[in-house]
Design a protein around this motif. Sequence first.
Motif, mmCIF file in Angstrom:
data_model
loop_
_atom_site.group_PDB
_atom_site.id
_atom_site.type_symbol
_atom_site.label_atom_id
_atom_site.label_comp_id
_atom_site.label_asym_id
_atom_site.label_seq_id
_atom_site.Cartn_x
_atom_site.Cartn_y
_atom_site.Cartn_z
ATOM 1 N N UNK A 97 94.523 19.232 55.911
ATOM 2 C CA UNK A 97 93.797 20.486 56.367
ATOM 3 C C UNK A 97 94.801 21.532 56.310
ATOM 4 N N UNK A 98 94.100 22.733 56.783
ATOM 5 C CA UNK A 98 95.013 24.034 56.626
ATOM 6 C C UNK A 98 95.912 24.237 57.680
ATOM 7 N N UNK A 99 96.826 25.139 57.395
ATOM 8 C CA UNK A 99 97.740 25.376 58.595
ATOM 9 C C UNK A 99 96.954 26.034 59.754
ATOM 10 N N UNK A 100 97.412 25.762 60.995
ATOM 11 C CA UNK A 100 97.064 26.623 62.033
ATOM 12 C C UNK A 100 97.240 28.171 62.141
ATOM 13 N N UNK A 101 96.579 28.838 63.058
ATOM 14 C CA UNK A 101 96.633 30.257 62.959
ATOM 15 C C UNK A 101 98.207 30.854 63.421
ATOM 16 N N UNK A 102 98.864 30.137 64.207
ATOM 17 C CA UNK A 102 100.197 30.606 64.587
ATOM 18 C C UNK A 102 101.180 29.354 64.657
ATOM 19 N N UNK A 103 102.259 29.446 64.013
ATOM 20 C CA UNK A 103 103.130 28.208 63.534
ATOM 21 C C UNK A 103 104.604 28.611 63.332
ATOM 22 N N UNK A 104 105.556 27.923 63.627
ATOM 23 C CA UNK A 104 106.911 28.108 62.989
ATOM 24 C C UNK A 104 106.805 27.155 61.637
ATOM 25 N N UNK A 105 107.382 27.895 60.613
ATOM 26 C CA UNK A 105 107.499 27.106 59.129
ATOM 27 C C UNK A 105 109.035 27.058 58.902
ATOM 28 N N UNK A 106 109.336 26.383 58.107
ATOM 29 C CA UNK A 106 110.618 26.077 57.279
ATOM 30 C C UNK A 106 111.648 27.149 57.508
ATOM 31 N N UNK A 107 110.921 28.539 57.109
ATOM 32 C CA UNK A 107 111.831 29.760 56.870
ATOM 33 C C UNK A 107 112.184 30.117 58.501
ATOM 34 N N UNK A 108 111.749 29.345 59.451
ATOM 35 C CA UNK A 108 112.121 30.087 60.852
ATOM 36 C C UNK A 108 113.488 29.296 61.341
ATOM 37 N N UNK A 109 113.761 28.348 60.383
ATOM 38 C CA UNK A 109 114.977 27.518 60.980
ATOM 39 C C UNK A 109 116.011 27.496 59.767
ATOM 40 N N UNK A 110 117.299 27.643 60.189
ATOM 41 C CA UNK A 110 118.339 27.707 59.304
ATOM 42 C C UNK A 110 119.376 26.490 59.167
ATOM 43 N N UNK A 111 118.845 25.448 59.915
ATOM 44 C CA UNK A 111 119.441 24.385 59.877
ATOM 45 C C UNK A 111 118.716 23.233 59.197
ATOM 46 N N UNK A 112 117.607 23.323 58.726
ATOM 47 C CA UNK A 112 116.681 22.400 58.059
ATOM 48 C C UNK A 112 117.429 21.991 56.662
ATOM 49 N N UNK A 113 117.525 20.831 56.212
ATOM 50 C CA UNK A 113 117.845 20.068 55.119
ATOM 51 C C UNK A 113 116.605 19.480 54.377
ATOM 52 N N UNK A 114 117.052 19.215 53.159
ATOM 53 C CA UNK A 114 115.753 18.470 52.282
ATOM 54 C C UNK A 114 115.794 17.076 52.811
ATOM 55 N N UNK A 115 117.040 16.359 53.568
ATOM 56 C CA UNK A 115 116.876 15.094 53.855
ATOM 57 C C UNK A 115 116.632 14.864 55.208
ATOM 58 N N UNK A 116 116.394 15.981 55.912
ATOM 59 C CA UNK A 116 116.195 16.274 57.482
ATOM 60 C C UNK A 116 114.729 15.390 57.772
ATOM 61 N N UNK A 117 114.912 14.338 58.683
ATOM 62 C CA UNK A 117 113.770 13.651 59.145
ATOM 63 C C UNK A 117 113.271 14.300 60.376
ATOM 64 N N UNK A 118 112.124 13.603 60.560
ATOM 65 C CA UNK A 118 111.572 14.517 61.979
ATOM 66 C C UNK A 118 112.240 14.047 63.117
ATOM 67 N N UNK A 119 112.755 12.975 63.193
ATOM 68 C CA UNK A 119 113.459 12.447 64.194
ATOM 69 C C UNK A 119 114.702 13.363 64.505
ATOM 70 N N UNK A 120 115.193 13.638 63.475
ATOM 71 C CA UNK A 120 116.658 14.558 63.627
ATOM 72 C C UNK A 120 116.273 16.071 63.730
ATOM 73 N N UNK A 121 115.180 16.390 63.084
ATOM 74 C CA UNK A 121 114.604 17.629 63.341
ATOM 75 C C UNK A 121 114.317 18.036 65.159
ATOM 76 N N UNK A 122 113.758 17.062 65.450
ATOM 77 C CA UNK A 122 113.449 17.295 67.041
ATOM 78 C C UNK A 122 114.390 17.295 67.823
ATOM 79 N N UNK A 123 115.495 16.568 67.363
ATOM 80 C CA UNK A 123 116.745 16.507 68.357
ATOM 81 C C UNK A 123 117.454 17.976 68.021
ATOM 82 N N UNK A 124 117.623 18.283 66.876
ATOM 83 C CA UNK A 124 118.627 19.512 66.276
ATOM 84 C C UNK A 124 117.566 20.779 67.007
ATOM 85 N N UNK A 125 116.326 20.752 67.046
ATOM 86 C CA UNK A 125 115.464 21.728 67.698
ATOM 87 C C UNK A 125 116.145 22.159 68.940
ATOM 88 N N UNK A 126 116.413 21.279 69.692
ATOM 89 C CA UNK A 126 116.838 21.565 71.137
ATOM 90 C C UNK A 126 118.031 22.415 71.008
#
Length: 429
Positions: A121-150
């Motif tokens: 499906x298409x992206x929602x109207x309002x969201x945060x993308x990869x460019x909004x985060x300075x800590x994301x790496x290519x190997x980052x899992x959804x679990x690690x992202x959720x923790x690091x997001x906090x």
Amino acid sequence: MVKESKGNVYEETMKRLEFIFKEFDNVYVSFSGGKDSGVLLNLTLKYAKDKGMLDRLGVFHIDYEAQYSETTKYVDRVFESLPKEVENLRCCVPLKCPTSTSMFETYWRPWEESKRDIWVRELPKKYLSKDDFDFITDDMSDYDFQKRFSLWYHQKRKAKKTCVLIGIRAEESLDRWRTIVSDRNINKYKKVSWTTKMYDNVYNAYPIYDWKTEDIWVANAKFGWDYNKLYDLFYYAGVPLNSMRVASPFHDAAKANLSLYRAIDPNIWGKMVSRVNGVNFTAIYGNTKAMGWKNITKPKHFTWKQYAMFLLETLPKEIADNYRKKLETSIKFWKEKGGVLSEEAIKDLQDAGIKFEIGGKTNYKTDKKPVRMEYIDEIDSRDFKLIPTWKRLCVTILKNDHVGKYMGFSQTKREAEKRKMAMKKYKNL
């Protein structure tokens, strides 16, 4: 420290929220789109609105792209109806998400730009993308992202203390109960049992940990709250109340119910088939012997060892090498050290005429006996999963069990070290 009384679960939860908003200046709800997080969000919104604290609240959601249409509709409704003071933290990022539906891939990436032409499906109207985060790496899992997001959100808000509200209930599983109220977990906020420290001044809290499934639905009915109408469809499809899951469809937890997509959401199903390799096979066989029961069959001209070698040859080199390493470790373990087996399993080996040795002592805290033996082709035993057979290896491969849990493996040292290094890297950020 908040004191628990003996009121009903609604009253107790409102007291917990009062404690949280008193102690933490920054709060956000981790919202999955499921029934539990939905009720927790509604409870929190109600409290914050009544107390004039909506500006201290955010709603965090990882959007997995491929999911039931009703889940997307519900999530859309929630974010569109949020008060303007509440921060929208809906994330559409190409994280590494585990998949158990493919023999060729161990993970997939929602919203992967290179696969935009086959997005579900298409992206929602309002969201945060990869460019909004300075800590994301290519190997980052959804679990690690959720923790690091906090930690990222804590720093972004320049908060003194941040609390992440999570709709985990102890009734769901023993593991969840241990996560929430383990006496061995000393990382509690002011010794409150239903909290867990994540970083300095950043804590998770589980305000509805003692709710029952029935309490969730009573609350929705009593207060007239919106909820994911997927649960209605599950009910009509005959899915038991405690088996209704709104997990990522490619995750192991949702694998058994994947075939429901074809009946409940055929339009989405058609797109999912091409999105992640192996989805159609899993939908057909995900809840049958072909995905791992001990009664699976093989081509008649193969032994189980020959069939295992054949399956390995059909896999990409990286995936096959992973299984071969685990097999090598397992063979050496059973030959030199030995695994523990019950009296019943040992009798099954004796009845089948299998050669083995029983050791004396074992480091495991168990009444079972240590047994050393070679890999065998197969055996008819109630403890089939515990006995080293080539058939068990075939089951592991057909289940797309890349970690090797079916063979008794946990995370490898390399995987554990990789996680340790990541935690060390982000510890002082």
